[in-house]
Design a protein around this motif. Structure first.
Motif, PDB file in Angstrom:
ATOM      1  N   GLY A 180       0.940  -1.247  -0.025  1.00  0.00           N
ATOM      2  CA  GLY A 180      -0.027   0.043  -0.140  1.00  0.00           C
ATOM      3  C   GLY A 180       0.806   1.221  -0.140  1.00  0.00           C
ATOM      4  O   GLY A 180       0.674   2.120  -1.004  1.00  0.00           O
TER       5      GLY A 180
ATOM      6  N   SER B  55       0.879  -6.508   5.480  1.00  0.00           N
ATOM      7  CA  SER B  55      -0.433  -6.877   4.897  1.00  0.00           C
ATOM      8  C   SER B  55      -0.014  -8.170   4.400  1.00  0.00           C
ATOM      9  O   SER B  55      -1.268  -8.996   4.537  1.00  0.00           O
ATOM     10  CB  SER B  55      -0.609  -5.939   3.608  1.00  0.00           C
ATOM     11  N   GLN B  99      -6.609  -2.424   3.860  1.00  0.00           N
ATOM     12  CA  GLN B  99      -5.977  -1.229   3.652  1.00  0.00           C
ATOM     13  C   GLN B  99      -6.428  -0.245   2.722  1.00  0.00           C
ATOM     14  O   GLN B  99      -6.437   0.841   3.083  1.00  0.00           O
ATOM     15  CB  GLN B  99      -4.421  -1.529   3.478  1.00  0.00           C
ATOM     16  N   ASP B 179      -6.018  -3.964   8.785  1.00  0.00           N
ATOM     17  CA  ASP B 179      -4.823  -3.554   8.015  1.00  0.00           C
ATOM     18  C   ASP B 179      -5.020  -2.153   8.066  1.00  0.00           C
ATOM     19  O   ASP B 179      -5.782  -1.498   6.917  1.00  0.00           O
ATOM     20  CB  ASP B 179      -4.834  -3.998   6.656  1.00  0.00           C
TER      21      ASP B 179
END
Ligand code: ATP
Ligand code: ATP
Ligand code: SF4
Ligand code: MG
Ligand code: MG
Lengths: 360, 333
Positions: A180, B55, B99, B179
């Motif tokens: 991310g 993650s 996330q 997350d």
């Protein structure tokens, strides 16, 4: 393109003779209104917001989730999906010219070149079918007219500058193969690659750990110092605001409810919402550790009003401990309560005076 | 506390292909031997550098990714080798808050349908009961009831995150892997959600693996904290020991880089770690942190430091403590 003198950074935010005062205004948003026309009604996502930005300056924008920060930023680049969204009023002046009057090809030249944006959710703007290196290289090739080879090299170099390990190999990765925070950094690399005059950074560091966050913010500052970039920094991280913003705009339910120099805002918040917001920040302190029972965090009780149906008076009244009948019936105007400190609250003087703003 | 979740030697490696059809040219050692357990009613905070594998740990232990190696036990049962059908009852007990909410919500479903979907999949309640449950979840996540009819793109980033939170709570799971569940939220709503998660935990003995970058939040919600660096856990202990006496240099650097939300923080420089971030494709030999560590010694470049219990209950993998615990870390030898 005239290379502008970068404004020196003000270390002490309270300095009365801020050199930024004399810098030139690059971007001015006047009474912007962006609404969404949905089958069930009109969402007044941005409802009369104004702010100005000088070169070399960082403007922090904070506020409740859903209050219109991203939509106002997208409006600047005219990227709000139409339908259902439409800019129904106001002006956006970039170097004096109203972007709302630009043709689409003219806008294309502004985007990613003069004004670039780091989007809040990387996957909304990264193409899943192209490698990250290719996406950055294409942006560079388009705006800077570099050759294929040179733009690829530039892309790799940008990936390195945002601390992506082994950028030569990672440039070949597709967005889903990155973490991310790595995706977020790819977008940052893309936005910074063209040395924009205005950088809109919408939650640029939410997916980053604090050490990489510090490096990225440093990189943005270096760019600012070198090119006089003006930065709009939208973030929920009040620590990032405190360290980086010269001025701060606080939004609530589609409007600006407070604006002040950053130090003033943190030390003397004048709107009950701002005060509640600052009071909700969890601090790294021993209090939370020494208690065997975890303490509850302070929160502002209640919910933002529906944007379909805003209350008649102050939008914050239903959640405000100071709300009076007058507040519920009349919209408070934004007034300069102290030099450079603007507040939209009927009881601003009491809040500035230190009265408790406990929940309604 | 009895352990609800036990993870032992977990590894997840991703092959790197050069070109679409060609051979594997390397591996990303995303998670490379991670062990921990989470008790009932316990929160384990998981922090670490962007890209270090947090993650991937979460997705692998829920078996959304097939582990390369290691075992995962839930309530004492080994679920590592279970197929999709056999996993179904466990899916109900373990949920994930993703996330990236934008990528994890189906754009063609309304928010109400998204939150209610797990109830339908697992055949729970009548349609009327489900509607009521969804309304209750919306309220608890701080979403307005009329929002149930809107599609994901009609929400702000933080509102989408709350849809993901409501969905994860729908089945009353026993374990939630969160997350970065609150990083898209303003501090006030963040406080509401954290208070809600703590309340639910106290009420139903929920267990959380809580991945986050905001150390103040982690400190607040966690009982224990694990710190990851490049695919491995480098430190793990109760939160008080971790924040007051970090034993790994990476943890120390992380703690000192936290931004301060005060006016005096203006212009503060907090770049602590310099040097290239090491790559999970070519992990360095010895301690993964040695190239950036201010205290690195010759043996750090060659010998992998084991994660060991340096002080009772306080695990760290760093050669500084080879001859007994060394605090502060920079003290003369
Ligand atoms: N396509 C759309 N249709 C209808 N409403 C929309 C649409 N896009 C955004 N909105 C609404 O506009 C409002 C403002 O959204 P915006 O994304 O600007 O919020 P934000 O301040 O950036 O919040 P966050 O901090 O959560 O990112 C929200 O209440 C959202 O629901
Ligand atoms: N599908 C995939 N294919 C190849 N590599 C992958 C894949 N998914 C993750 N990776 C790699 O695994 C490593 C760990 O990624 P992960 O998403 O677990 O990191 P993270 O700790 O969650 O980081 P962040 O804080 O930035 O979200 C990264 O180097 C990433 O590029
Ligand atoms: S093992 Fe060596 S290099 Fe690694 S953190 Fe400890 S001192 Fe630093
Ligand atoms: Mg937003
Ligand atoms: Mg991650």
């Amino acid at each position: 393109m005239n290379p502008r003198q970068p404004a020196p950074r003000v270390m002490n935010g309270t300095a009365p003779e801020s050199p930024i005062e004399s810098a030139q205004t690059v971007l001015q948003i006047e009474d912007l209104q962006t609404h969404f026309f949905t089958p069930v009604g009109v969402v007044r996502a941005v409802d009369g917001v104004s702010y100005a930005l000088k070169s070399g300056e960082t403007l922090g924008v904070v506020g409740e989730s859903g209050c219109g920060k991203s939509v106002s930023a997208l409006s600047i680049l005219r990227l709000v999906a139409n339908p259902p969204g439409r800019i129904v009023g106001g002006a956006i002046r970039f170097e004096g010219r109203n972007l709302l009057e630009f043709s689409e090809p003219e806008m294309e030249r502004i985007r990613g070149n003069d004004i670039s944006m780091i989007f809040q959710e990387p996957m909304t703007s990264l193409n899943p079918l192209y490698t990250c290196g290719k996406q950055i290289a294409e942006a560079v090739a388009l705006h800077q007219g570099l050759s294929k080879r040179d733009s690829w090299d530039r892309a790799v170099e940008m990936l390195r500058s945002v601390s992506i390990p082994e950028p030569e190999r990672r440039a070949h990765a597709y967005p889903h193969q990155l973490s991310g925070g790595m995706r977020q950094r790819v977008m940052i690399a893309m936005a910074l690659s063209c040395n924009p005059k205005v950088l809109i950074a919408d939650e640029p560091t939410t997916a980053l750990d604090v050490t990489i966050q510090a490096q990225i913010l440093d990189l943005m500052r270096a760019l600012q110092d070198k090119y006089g970039t003006a930065i709009i920094l939208i973030t929920h991280d009040m620590g990032v605001v405190a360290e980086n913003a010269d001025r701060v705009v606080v939004m609530y339910a589609g409007r600006k409810v407070e604006e002040a120099n950053a130090a003033e805002l943190f030390d003397n918040p004048g709107h009950p919402y701002t005060k509640g917001l600052l009071g909700s920040i969890p601090h790294l302190d021993t209090a939370a550790r020494t208690d065997t029972k975890r303490a509850k965090l302070n929160e502002i009780k209640g919910m933002v009003p529906s944007l379909f149906n805003l209350p008649q008076g102050c939008s914050f009244a239903p959640r405000c401990g100071l709300a009076s009948d007058h507040c519920r019936n009349h919209k408070p105007p934004l007034e300069e309560q102290r030099p450079g400190h603007w507040i939209a609250c009927w009881h601003a003087d009491r809040v500035l005076g230190g009265v408790a703003v406990g929940a309604a | 506390m009895t352990a609800l979740l036990e993870v032992e030697g977990l590894k997840k490696h991703f092959p790197i292909h050069k070109g679409v059809f060609s051979k594997v040219s390397g591996q990303v050692y995303a998670v490379d031997g991670v062990s921990f357990s989470i008790g009932r009613g316990e929160t384990l905070g998981l922090v670490g550098e962007s890209g270090c594998g947090k993650s991937t740990v979460g997705r692998t232990l829920l078996k959304l990714l097939e582990p390369t190696d290691g075992t995962i036990k839930v309530g004492g049962e080994d679920i590592t080798g279970l197929g999709a059908q056999a996993m179904l009852p466990y899916r109900r007990r373990m949920q994930m808050i993703y996330q990236d909410p934008y990528a994890s919500l189906n754009p063609r479903m309304t928010a109400g349908e998204i939150v209610g979907e797990p109830l339908i999949v697992h055949n729970i309640g009548t349609p009327a009961e489900r509607r009521e449950r969804v309304a209750g979840l919306f309220e608890r996540a701080g979403l307005r009831p009329e929002a149930a009819n809107s599609y994901p793109h009609e929400f702000s980033g933080g509102q989408r995150q709350r849809i993901g939170i409501a969905r994860a709570l729908a089945l009353n799971p026993e374990l939630i892997v969160g997350d970065e569940p609150v990083s898209a939220l303003d501090v006030s709503i963040q406080a509401q959600i954290i208070n809600l998660l703590m309340e639910l935990q106290d009420e139903f003995q929920l267990s959380y693996l809580f991945v986050a970058h905001d150390l103040a939040v982690v400190e607040h919600i966690s009982h224990r904290v694990a710190v990851m660096y490049l695919g491995r856990i480098v430190e793990m202990t109760d939160k008080r020991s971790l924040f007051e006496m970090p034993l790994h240099p990476y943890t120390e650097a992380l703690l000192s880089a936290v931004p301060i939300p005060k006016s005096s923080a203006r212009g503060r420089k907090r770049v602590i770690l310099t040097g290239d971030v090491p790559s999970p494709i070519n992990p360095p030999p010895g301690c993964h942190f040695h190239a950036r560590c201010p205290y690195a010694m010759p043996r750090c470049k060659t010998d992998v430091p084991a994660l060991r219990e340096v002080i009772p209950g306080h695990f760290a993998s760093c050669h500084l403590h080879d001859g007994g615990v060394k605090v502060p870390l920079g003290a003369a030898a």
